[in-house]
Design a protein around this motif. Structure first.
Motif, mmCIF file in Angstrom:
data_model
loop_
_atom_site.group_PDB
_atom_site.id
_atom_site.type_symbol
_atom_site.label_atom_id
_atom_site.label_comp_id
_atom_site.label_asym_id
_atom_site.label_seq_id
_atom_site.Cartn_x
_atom_site.Cartn_y
_atom_site.Cartn_z
ATOM 1 N N UNK A 1 0.847 -1.170 0.000
ATOM 2 C CA UNK A 1 0.000 0.000 0.000
ATOM 3 C C UNK A 1 0.892 1.232 0.000
ATOM 4 N N UNK A 2 0.570 2.140 -0.888
ATOM 5 C CA UNK A 2 1.368 3.364 -0.949
ATOM 6 C C UNK A 2 0.565 4.519 -0.378
ATOM 7 N N UNK A 3 1.213 5.389 0.287
ATOM 8 C CA UNK A 3 0.562 6.595 0.805
ATOM 9 C C UNK A 3 1.161 7.797 0.111
ATOM 10 N N UNK A 4 0.332 8.754 -0.086
ATOM 11 C CA UNK A 4 0.836 9.975 -0.713
ATOM 12 C C UNK A 4 0.670 11.121 0.267
ATOM 13 N N UNK A 5 1.612 11.989 0.251
ATOM 14 C CA UNK A 5 1.523 13.164 1.120
ATOM 15 C C UNK A 5 1.526 14.401 0.249
ATOM 16 N N UNK A 6 0.821 15.386 0.721
ATOM 17 C CA UNK A 6 0.756 16.638 -0.013
ATOM 18 C C UNK A 6 1.928 17.507 0.426
ATOM 19 N N UNK A 7 2.673 17.958 -0.535
ATOM 20 C CA UNK A 7 3.834 18.788 -0.236
ATOM 21 C C UNK A 7 3.562 20.213 -0.696
ATOM 22 N N UNK A 8 3.705 21.137 0.213
ATOM 23 C CA UNK A 8 3.509 22.542 -0.108
ATOM 24 C C UNK A 8 4.843 23.172 -0.465
ATOM 25 N N UNK A 9 4.808 24.239 -1.246
ATOM 26 C CA UNK A 9 6.059 24.922 -1.548
ATOM 27 C C UNK A 9 6.662 25.519 -0.262
ATOM 28 N N UNK A 10 7.906 25.864 -0.337
ATOM 29 C CA UNK A 10 8.597 26.401 0.839
ATOM 30 C C UNK A 10 7.991 27.720 1.289
ATOM 31 N N UNK A 11 7.422 28.486 0.365
ATOM 32 C CA UNK A 11 6.837 29.766 0.719
ATOM 33 C C UNK A 11 5.469 29.878 0.034
ATOM 34 N N UNK A 12 4.433 30.116 0.822
ATOM 35 C CA UNK A 12 3.091 30.258 0.255
ATOM 36 C C UNK A 12 2.254 31.179 1.129
ATOM 37 N N UNK A 13 1.163 31.660 0.574
ATOM 38 C CA UNK A 13 0.248 32.526 1.315
ATOM 39 C C UNK A 13 -1.102 31.834 1.405
ATOM 40 N N UNK A 14 -1.716 31.905 2.559
ATOM 41 C CA UNK A 14 -3.045 31.327 2.744
ATOM 42 C C UNK A 14 -4.070 32.267 2.124
ATOM 43 N N UNK A 15 -5.002 31.690 1.374
ATOM 44 C CA UNK A 15 -6.039 32.482 0.698
ATOM 45 C C UNK A 15 -7.379 32.122 1.332
ATOM 46 N N UNK A 16 -8.126 33.139 1.754
ATOM 47 C CA UNK A 16 -9.410 32.849 2.387
ATOM 48 C C UNK A 16 -10.443 32.442 1.336
ATOM 49 N N UNK A 17 -11.564 31.887 1.789
ATOM 50 C CA UNK A 17 -12.577 31.317 0.896
ATOM 51 C C UNK A 17 -13.174 32.364 -0.044
ATOM 52 N N UNK A 18 -13.400 33.573 0.458
ATOM 53 C CA UNK A 18 -13.993 34.611 -0.385
ATOM 54 C C UNK A 18 -13.083 34.974 -1.550
ATOM 55 N N UNK A 19 -11.810 35.033 -1.283
ATOM 56 C CA UNK A 19 -10.863 35.358 -2.346
ATOM 57 C C UNK A 19 -10.717 34.214 -3.340
ATOM 58 N N UNK A 20 -10.919 32.985 -2.884
ATOM 59 C CA UNK A 20 -10.823 31.827 -3.775
ATOM 60 C C UNK A 20 -11.864 31.888 -4.883
ATOM 61 N N UNK A 21 -12.975 32.549 -4.627
ATOM 62 C CA UNK A 21 -14.010 32.681 -5.660
ATOM 63 C C UNK A 21 -13.432 33.307 -6.918
ATOM 64 N N UNK A 22 -12.533 34.248 -6.747
ATOM 65 C CA UNK A 22 -11.945 34.935 -7.898
ATOM 66 C C UNK A 22 -10.792 34.159 -8.506
#
Length: 77
Positions: A1-22
Motif C-alpha cells: 500500500x502506498x501513501x501519498x503526502x501533499x507537499x507545499x512549496x517552501x513559501x506560500x500565502x493562505x487564501x481565504x474562501x472569499x478570495x478563492x471565488x476569484x
C-alpha cells in the motif's frame, strides 16, 4: 500500500474562501450568477402573477356592476 503526502512549496500565502471565488476559475461565481438570474425570473413571475390577480379582480368588479345595473334597470320597468 502506498501513501501519498501533499507537499507545499517552501513559501506560500493562505487564501481565504472569499478570495478563492476569484481565483478558482469562477466556478462558484458562475453558479451564484445562475442563482441570481433565477431570483430575477422569480420576481418577474411574482409581479405578473400579482398584476394578473389585480386585473382579474377589476374585471370581476366591473362585471358585477354591469350585472347589477342590468338587474336594477329591469326592476324599474
Amino acid at each position: 500500500m502506498t501513501t501519498s503526502t501533499m507537499k507545499l512549496p517552501a513559501s506560500y500565502a493562505v487564501i481565504d474562501a472569499e478570495e478563492m471565488t476569484y481565483l478558482d476559475g469562477g466556478a462558484s461565481s458562475a453558479y451564484q450568477s445562475f442563482l441570481d438570474v433565477g431570483k430575477v425570473f422569480n420576481y418577474i413571475a411574482r409581479i405578473f402573477s400579482g398584476t394578473s390577480s389585480i386585473i382579474n379582480n377589476v374585471n370581476v368588479i366591473y362585471q358585477s356592476f354591469v350585472s347589477l345595473n342590468s338587474l336594477l334597470t329591469s326592476f324599474g320597468k
